[in-house]
Write an enzyme that holds these catalytic residues in place. Structure first.
Site, short mmCIF file in Angstrom:
data_model
loop_
_atom_site.label_atom_id
_atom_site.label_comp_id
_atom_site.label_asym_id
_atom_site.label_seq_id
_atom_site.Cartn_x
_atom_site.Cartn_y
_atom_site.Cartn_z
N ARG A 1 0.82 -1.22 0.00
CA ARG A 1 0.00 0.00 0.00
C ARG A 1 0.85 1.27 0.00
NH1 ARG A 1 -5.58 -0.67 -0.64
NH2 ARG A 1 -6.13 -2.69 0.20
N ARG B 1 -3.26 6.31 -0.14
CA ARG B 1 -3.77 7.52 0.50
C ARG B 1 -2.84 8.16 1.52
NH1 ARG B 1 -9.54 5.20 1.95
NH2 ARG B 1 -8.11 3.66 2.71
N ARG C 1 -5.75 11.66 -7.54
CA ARG C 1 -6.96 10.84 -7.58
C ARG C 1 -8.23 11.67 -7.43
NH1 ARG C 1 -8.10 6.11 -5.58
NH2 ARG C 1 -10.20 6.79 -6.18
N ASP D 1 -5.72 -3.16 -8.36
CA ASP D 1 -6.43 -3.69 -7.19
C ASP D 1 -6.80 -5.15 -7.45
OD1 ASP D 1 -7.71 -2.70 -4.53
OD2 ASP D 1 -9.15 -4.07 -5.45
N TYR E 1 -14.87 -11.91 -1.26
CA TYR E 1 -15.58 -10.68 -1.67
C TYR E 1 -16.78 -11.01 -2.54
CZ TYR E 1 -12.07 -7.52 0.23
OH TYR E 1 -11.24 -6.82 1.09
C1 LIG Z 1 -7.80 -6.82 0.37
C2 LIG Z 1 -7.19 -6.07 -0.79
C3 LIG Z 1 -7.85 -5.17 -1.63
N1 LIG Z 1 -6.97 -4.67 -2.54
C4 LIG Z 1 -5.72 -5.24 -2.27
C5 LIG Z 1 -5.86 -6.12 -1.21
C6 LIG Z 1 -4.75 -6.98 -0.67
C7 LIG Z 1 -3.80 -6.07 0.12
C8 LIG Z 1 -4.36 -5.79 1.47
O1 LIG Z 1 -4.69 -6.78 2.14
O2 LIG Z 1 -4.45 -4.62 1.82
C9 LIG Z 1 -4.47 -5.06 -3.03
C10 LIG Z 1 -4.08 -3.68 -3.39
N2 LIG Z 1 -4.93 -2.62 -3.55
C11 LIG Z 1 -4.16 -1.59 -4.00
C12 LIG Z 1 -2.83 -2.03 -4.18
C13 LIG Z 1 -1.70 -1.25 -4.82
C14 LIG Z 1 -1.24 -0.13 -3.91
C15 LIG Z 1 -0.13 -0.57 -3.01
O3 LIG Z 1 -0.24 -1.62 -2.42
O4 LIG Z 1 0.85 0.19 -2.90
C16 LIG Z 1 -2.78 -3.33 -3.75
C17 LIG Z 1 -1.57 -4.23 -3.68
C18 LIG Z 1 -4.67 -0.24 -4.35
C19 LIG Z 1 -5.78 0.26 -3.50
N3 LIG Z 1 -6.96 -0.38 -3.31
C20 LIG Z 1 -7.77 0.42 -2.56
C21 LIG Z 1 -7.07 1.58 -2.23
C22 LIG Z 1 -7.64 2.74 -1.45
C23 LIG Z 1 -8.40 3.54 -2.55
C24 LIG Z 1 -8.48 4.98 -2.20
O5 LIG Z 1 -9.38 5.31 -1.42
O6 LIG Z 1 -7.63 5.71 -2.71
C25 LIG Z 1 -5.80 1.48 -2.83
C26 LIG Z 1 -4.69 2.49 -2.80
C27 LIG Z 1 -9.17 0.13 -2.17
C28 LIG Z 1 -9.31 -1.18 -1.52
N4 LIG Z 1 -9.22 -2.37 -2.18
C29 LIG Z 1 -9.38 -3.37 -1.26
C30 LIG Z 1 -9.53 -2.80 0.02
C31 LIG Z 1 -9.68 -3.53 1.32
C32 LIG Z 1 -9.46 -1.41 -0.15
C33 LIG Z 1 -9.40 -0.35 0.92
C34 LIG Z 1 -10.72 0.27 1.19
C35 LIG Z 1 -10.41 1.58 1.88
O7 LIG Z 1 -9.89 1.55 3.03
O8 LIG Z 1 -10.64 2.63 1.21
C36 LIG Z 1 -9.29 -4.80 -1.63
#
Ligand SMILES: Cc1c2[nH]c(c1CCC(=O)O)Cc1[nH]c(c(CCC(=O)O)c1C)Cc1[nH]c(c(CCC(=O)O)c1C)Cc1[nH]c(c(C)c1CCC(=O)O)C2
Length: 346
Positions: A30, A34, A43, A79, A154
């Site tokens: 991550r 953010r 974004r 994602d 999911y």
């Molecule tokens: C479970 C999971 C997801 N997505 C991902 C996982 C496995 C990693 C983990 O366990 O955290 C994988 C992921 N999602 C994202 C990345 C790349 C970014 C990085 O890791 O640097 C990666 C590797 C972008 C993202 N994916 C997401 C964000 C946040 C989006 C935003 O609000 O900008 C990012 C940067 C959204 C997302 N997508 C998902 C979740 C739980 C969330 C967060 C919801 C929230 O708290 O807003 C599903």
């Protein structure tokens, strides 16, 4: 643009292969997200899945933490639900919540509507990886996908879940539906990883973030065969495979045996103990994401402890035990990189 040779000799790839390194490599799950003001600015007004389909945005967002923190690897900004959206699943990413699926999958008819993924479904992935390979120089790029169980959770729950009760109900009550779903997800995930590798990704990580919800017996029966199929599908390509989950102290041996080259460990299991469980594989982790925000003396103590414990494995990649928390001060991540490099320099 650096040659493949410079990338292959990076400390990150050498550590994945268990080879000697000048210092311990570090990157953060991550890191592209953010916690960075420049990410939030870029974004603004752009929905998450639209950003994940725009090569120029994917490239810039992936590069932001590399420039700011001097990490030793970049992780591709995408994602885990991107391939599902690409095959027509009605899924959205709700800020602060995560993926939300409009029509949860609960029966065989719904499973049979889940078609396979082709490279033509995700041209923006190929384009973005190629752009990044040109921009990153000698810094390796990590591609990734969600593991079948985490994706299935999911799809069956319809969104994030603490208990995964619907998922386990399907698993126990209709195993033939469960395995049919995971077989399709394994094929989609294998293709999604292969597209990234063929375009130039230098390593891949399989995120099974929610596998810790399962007993070892259930993991071995309902999950391991499908994760093994994914990891086997990208074996022998010269691309290290990292297998990661959360709350997986009891699953580390099985996750290594699923076909990983590196096992990602959350912050609850000391790396020297994890090293003894993963069959001679390299380990990745495992700072508590909250400790990044601790006073500097605490952060430095924990970095030194984890580096010492990581020596028990043939290779160690420093990371957090899960993703960067959105409220993290970016300067504290930069400081963490400095400490890892300072205290691991050979
Ligand atoms: C479970 C999971 C997801 N997505 C991902 C996982 C496995 C990693 C983990 O366990 O955290 C994988 C992921 N999602 C994202 C990345 C790349 C970014 C990085 O890791 O640097 C990666 C590797 C972008 C993202 N994916 C997401 C964000 C946040 C989006 C935003 O609000 O900008 C990012 C940067 C959204 C997302 N997508 C998902 C979740 C739980 C969330 C967060 C919801 C929230 O708290 O807003 C599903």
């Amino acid at each position: 643009m650096a040659t493949n040779g410079a990338v292959n000799e990076s400390v990150f790839l050498r550590a994945c292969r268990g080879e000697d390194v000048a210092h311990t490599p570090v990157w953060f799950m991550r890191q592209a997200g953010r916690s960075l003001p420049e990410y939030r600015k870029l974004r603004e007004g752009i929905p998450m899945l639209e950003a994940c389909r725009t090569p120029e945005l994917i490239c810039e967002i992936t590069l932001q933490p590399v420039r700011r923190h001097n990490v030793d690897a970049a992780i591709f900004f995408s994602d885990i639900v991107v391939p599902l959206a690409a095959v027509g699943v009605d899924v959205d990413i709700v800020p602060g919540t995560g993926p939300v699926v409009a029509e949860p999958i609960r029966d065989m008819a719904a499973v049979e509507r889940l078609r396979d993924l082709t490279e033509e479904d995700v041209p923006y992935i190929t384009q973005a990886v190629r752009l990044l390979r040109d921009e990153l120089g000698a810094t390796p790029l990590i591609g990734f996908a969600g593991a079948p169980f985490t994706l299935a959770s999911y799809l069956v729950e319809g969104g994030p879940s603490r208990t995964h009760a619907q998922t386990k109900a399907l698993m126990y009550g209709a195993p033939e539906v469960w395995h049919a779903l995971c077989e399709r997800l394994a094929a989609i995930t294998s293709r999604f990883l292969r597209v990234q590798i063929d375009a130039g990704a230098n390593a891949v990580q399989l995120f099974d973030s929610w596998a810790g919800a399962l007993s070892l017996a259930d993991y071995e029966t309902f999950v391991a065969p499908h994760s093994t199929r994914v990891l086997s599908s990208v074996e022998g390509l010269g691309v290290p495979r990292i297998h990661f989950g959360v709350g997986t102290a009891h699953l580390l041996t099985a996750m290594g045996e699923a076909g990983a080259d590196v096992v990602g460990v959350d912050w609850r299991t000391p790396l020297d103990k994890a090293a003894g469980l993963v069959g001679g594989r390299a380990v990745q982790g495992n700072l508590d994401p909250c400790t990044v925000m601790a006073p500097d003396a605490v952060l430095e103590r924990e970095v030194r402890r984890i580096l010492a414990e990581g020596k028990a494995a043939p290779g160690h990649i420093f990371n957090l035990g899960h993703g960067v928390l959105p409220e993290t001060d970016p300067d504290a991540l930069t400081r963490t990189v400095e400490l890892v490099h300072e205290h691991s320099a050979r």
